[in-house]
Scaffold this motif. Structure first.
Motif, mmCIF file in Angstrom:
data_model
loop_
_atom_site.group_PDB
_atom_site.id
_atom_site.type_symbol
_atom_site.label_atom_id
_atom_site.label_comp_id
_atom_site.label_asym_id
_atom_site.label_seq_id
_atom_site.Cartn_x
_atom_site.Cartn_y
_atom_site.Cartn_z
ATOM 1 N N LEU A 94 -15.670 -12.067 -48.106
ATOM 2 C CA LEU A 94 -15.019 -12.173 -46.803
ATOM 3 C C LEU A 94 -15.937 -12.833 -45.794
ATOM 4 O O LEU A 94 -15.518 -13.715 -45.035
ATOM 5 N N LEU A 95 -17.197 -12.435 -45.765
ATOM 6 C CA LEU A 95 -18.146 -13.013 -44.830
ATOM 7 C C LEU A 95 -18.320 -14.509 -45.067
ATOM 8 O O LEU A 95 -18.367 -15.302 -44.116
ATOM 9 N N SER A 96 -18.417 -14.910 -46.316
ATOM 10 C CA SER A 96 -18.572 -16.324 -46.635
ATOM 11 C C SER A 96 -17.353 -17.121 -46.162
ATOM 12 O O SER A 96 -17.492 -18.232 -45.641
ATOM 13 N N PHE A 97 -16.180 -16.546 -46.332
ATOM 14 C CA PHE A 97 -14.976 -17.205 -45.852
ATOM 15 C C PHE A 97 -15.000 -17.342 -44.336
ATOM 16 O O PHE A 97 -14.718 -18.426 -43.788
ATOM 17 N N LEU A 98 -15.323 -16.260 -43.621
ATOM 18 C CA LEU A 98 -15.337 -16.297 -42.160
ATOM 19 C C LEU A 98 -16.327 -17.335 -41.643
ATOM 20 O O LEU A 98 -16.064 -18.017 -40.643
ATOM 21 N N GLN A 99 -17.462 -17.459 -42.322
ATOM 22 C CA GLN A 99 -18.500 -18.388 -41.878
ATOM 23 C C GLN A 99 -18.153 -19.842 -42.168
ATOM 24 O O GLN A 99 -18.713 -20.739 -41.531
ATOM 25 N N SER A 100 -17.245 -20.073 -43.093
ATOM 26 C CA SER A 100 -16.904 -21.450 -43.471
ATOM 27 C C SER A 100 -15.519 -21.882 -42.981
ATOM 28 O O SER A 100 -15.168 -23.054 -43.097
ATOM 29 N N PHE A 101 -14.770 -20.951 -42.413
ATOM 30 C CA PHE A 101 -13.407 -21.265 -41.994
ATOM 31 C C PHE A 101 -13.431 -22.246 -40.824
ATOM 32 O O PHE A 101 -14.368 -22.272 -40.026
ATOM 33 N N SER A 102 -12.366 -23.033 -40.701
ATOM 34 C CA SER A 102 -12.336 -24.102 -39.706
ATOM 35 C C SER A 102 -12.234 -23.601 -38.268
ATOM 36 O O SER A 102 -12.654 -24.290 -37.338
ATOM 37 N N ALA A 103 -11.705 -22.414 -38.068
ATOM 38 C CA ALA A 103 -11.521 -21.889 -36.715
ATOM 39 C C ALA A 103 -12.783 -21.184 -36.233
ATOM 40 O O ALA A 103 -13.612 -20.741 -37.041
ATOM 41 N N PRO A 104 -12.970 -21.047 -34.916
ATOM 42 C CA PRO A 104 -14.114 -20.287 -34.401
ATOM 43 C C PRO A 104 -14.096 -18.853 -34.926
ATOM 44 O O PRO A 104 -13.020 -18.245 -35.075
ATOM 45 N N LEU A 105 -15.263 -18.305 -35.207
ATOM 46 C CA LEU A 105 -15.367 -16.976 -35.799
ATOM 47 C C LEU A 105 -14.617 -15.928 -34.985
ATOM 48 O O LEU A 105 -13.837 -15.129 -35.525
ATOM 49 N N PHE A 106 -14.838 -15.909 -33.677
ATOM 50 C CA PHE A 106 -14.243 -14.852 -32.865
ATOM 51 C C PHE A 106 -12.730 -15.029 -32.741
ATOM 52 O O PHE A 106 -12.004 -14.049 -32.560
ATOM 53 N N SER A 107 -12.243 -16.238 -32.866
ATOM 54 C CA SER A 107 -10.799 -16.465 -32.888
ATOM 55 C C SER A 107 -10.195 -15.937 -34.184
ATOM 56 O O SER A 107 -9.097 -15.364 -34.193
ATOM 57 N N THR A 108 -10.911 -16.130 -35.295
ATOM 58 C CA THR A 108 -10.466 -15.578 -36.570
ATOM 59 C C THR A 108 -10.490 -14.059 -36.530
ATOM 60 O O THR A 108 -9.574 -13.394 -37.027
ATOM 61 N N VAL A 109 -11.541 -13.497 -35.931
ATOM 62 C CA VAL A 109 -11.610 -12.046 -35.753
ATOM 63 C C VAL A 109 -10.404 -11.549 -34.952
ATOM 64 O O VAL A 109 -9.794 -10.521 -35.281
ATOM 65 N N THR A 110 -10.055 -12.273 -33.904
ATOM 66 C CA THR A 110 -8.893 -11.887 -33.103
ATOM 67 C C THR A 110 -7.644 -11.800 -33.966
ATOM 68 O O THR A 110 -6.889 -10.811 -33.907
ATOM 69 N N ALA A 111 -7.412 -12.835 -34.779
ATOM 70 C CA ALA A 111 -6.219 -12.848 -35.628
ATOM 71 C C ALA A 111 -6.218 -11.667 -36.593
ATOM 72 O O ALA A 111 -5.187 -11.009 -36.800
ATOM 73 N N LEU A 112 -7.365 -11.379 -37.187
ATOM 74 C CA LEU A 112 -7.439 -10.278 -38.153
ATOM 75 C C LEU A 112 -7.271 -8.925 -37.466
ATOM 76 O O LEU A 112 -6.613 -8.018 -38.012
ATOM 77 N N MET A 113 -7.855 -8.765 -36.302
ATOM 78 C CA MET A 113 -7.691 -7.502 -35.580
ATOM 79 C C MET A 113 -6.241 -7.308 -35.152
ATOM 80 O O MET A 113 -5.699 -6.192 -35.231
ATOM 81 N N ASN A 114 -5.598 -8.374 -34.712
ATOM 82 C CA ASN A 114 -4.186 -8.283 -34.359
ATOM 83 C C ASN A 114 -3.346 -7.932 -35.580
ATOM 84 O O ASN A 114 -2.373 -7.167 -35.478
ATOM 85 N N MET A 115 -3.722 -8.446 -36.746
ATOM 86 C CA MET A 115 -3.033 -8.087 -37.982
ATOM 87 C C MET A 115 -3.218 -6.610 -38.311
ATOM 88 O O MET A 115 -2.352 -5.993 -38.940
ATOM 89 N N ARG A 116 -4.339 -6.043 -37.903
ATOM 90 C CA ARG A 116 -4.574 -4.600 -38.082
ATOM 91 C C ARG A 116 -3.772 -3.778 -37.083
ATOM 92 O O ARG A 116 -3.806 -2.544 -37.132
ATOM 93 N N GLY A 117 -3.076 -4.432 -36.160
ATOM 94 C CA GLY A 117 -2.323 -3.714 -35.143
ATOM 95 C C GLY A 117 -3.130 -3.406 -33.908
ATOM 96 O O GLY A 117 -2.711 -2.602 -33.068
ATOM 97 N N ILE A 118 -4.292 -4.062 -33.767
ATOM 98 C CA ILE A 118 -5.165 -3.836 -32.613
ATOM 99 C C ILE A 118 -5.017 -5.028 -31.668
ATOM 100 O O ILE A 118 -5.436 -6.140 -31.996
ATOM 101 N N PRO A 119 -4.428 -4.826 -30.501
ATOM 102 C CA PRO A 119 -4.169 -5.953 -29.598
ATOM 103 C C PRO A 119 -5.408 -6.393 -28.840
ATOM 104 O O PRO A 119 -6.410 -5.678 -28.770
ATOM 105 N N GLY A 120 -5.312 -7.571 -28.262
ATOM 106 C CA GLY A 120 -6.391 -8.111 -27.450
ATOM 107 C C GLY A 120 -6.951 -9.388 -28.030
ATOM 108 O O GLY A 120 -6.809 -9.679 -29.230
ATOM 109 N N ASN A 121 -7.592 -10.170 -27.171
ATOM 110 C CA ASN A 121 -8.250 -11.408 -27.561
ATOM 111 C C ASN A 121 -9.750 -11.164 -27.598
ATOM 112 O O ASN A 121 -10.364 -10.841 -26.581
#
Length: 304
Positions: free
Chosen positions: A240-267
């Protein structure tokens, strides 16, 4: 005998569209972590992006974290800024709250020598009413806390430990030299299985906000000396970490999407970090390690 394991999550800072604290998101994040047995939090650390927040949002972040934690986990607060007076003022802003310590990253923007850093930390430790923890992150700050500097600072009665995000070999001499009264908290998410098995029991990282279930499994496996399960979860975490570090989107934006998928709102990605594109959102949900996180769960993304 395996020592008691301490897992400290570096919490993110969920924000509203106006970049005020998203109070509901902060409460949901903390409750999610507590529900999975996490027993320590770092608020306003690197994952929390303290330096990108307004002073009012930062103050509210700490106040609400105290309220939502309610003494159920150790609560450390990041206060490190670019100079002595700026860090001093942040300490004064939070030290009257019910927190367990302040965490001071080495000053950044301007480079300082080791003697400067000794004076900096000793002066802050003298004035702080809360235990002070060093924070070594040279990859970001450009300044390394050398072993000799850490050993000297460890003699101060109010400097209680260090959070080390540098390579483990750089902090190993400190572990070997100091008693258990000086805490060494490591951020080595790719090496947790090896370090836990060898008795390094205090760990801290921001990735824990995404996978508290996996961290809970790692703790249980360590305490049961179930090294096969521990290694299996480590492989998933590293993937998972390797994917996050290589993904095209900014890390914290990807974190936002994953947290929202967990049902946790906010940017969790303040401006100027961009949000994921629609295509990146699809790629994220199709990634195998992301699918493992949500296997067997109903995903109902909330709005950031």
């Amino acid at each position: 005998m395996i020592q008691s394991v301490k897992m400290i999550t570096a919490l993110g800072t969920p924000l509203t569209a106006e970049e005020d604290l998203h109070v509901t998101g902060m409460e949901a994040q903390i409750h999610d972590q507590l529900a999975h047995g996490i027993n320590g939090f770092l608020v306003g650390g690197t994952m929390g992006l303290m330096q990108l927040l307004s002073d009012e949002t930062y103050r509210q972040l700490v106040e609400q974290s105290v309220q939502f934690t309610k003494g159920r986990a150790e609560l450390l607060v990041g206060v490190g800024d670019t100079s002595f007076v700026r860090t001093r003022d942040r300490i004064r802003m939070v030290e009257d709250l019910s927190i367990d310590g302040v965490v001071v990253i080495s000053p950044f923007f301007v480079q300082f020598g080791q003697e400067d850093l000794v004076d900096y930390y000793l002066s802050l430790a003298d004035l702080s009413s809360k235990p002070l923890f060093l924070y070594d992150l040279p990859q970001t700050t450009g300044t390394k806390l050398e072993v000799e500097t850490v050993l000297k600072l460890a003699e101060h009665p109010n400097i209680r430990g260090i959070k080390c995000s540098d390579h483990f070999v750089t902090i190993r001499p400190v572990i070997d030299s100091l008693s258990e009264q000086f805490r060494v908290i490591v951020a080595q998410p790719h090496l947790m299985d090896v370090l836990l098995r060898s008795g390094v029991s205090e760990h801290l990282d921001g990735v824990y906000i995404l996978v508290p279930e996996w961290i809970k499994k790692m703790v249980a496996a360590t305490e049961a000396e179930d090294w096969v399960t521990l290694s299996t979860v480590q492989r998933d975490l590293s993937g998972l970490l390797s994917f996050l570090q290589s993904f095209s989107a900014p890390l914290f934006s990807t974190v936002t999407a994953l947290m929202n998928m967990r049902g946790i709102p906010g940017n969790f990605a303040p401006r100027p970090m961009r949000a994921l594109t629609a295509h990146e959102q699809v790629l994220l949900t199709e990634e195998p390690h992301v699918q493992k996180i949500f296997a067997g769960k109903s995903i109902s993304p909330v709005e950031a």
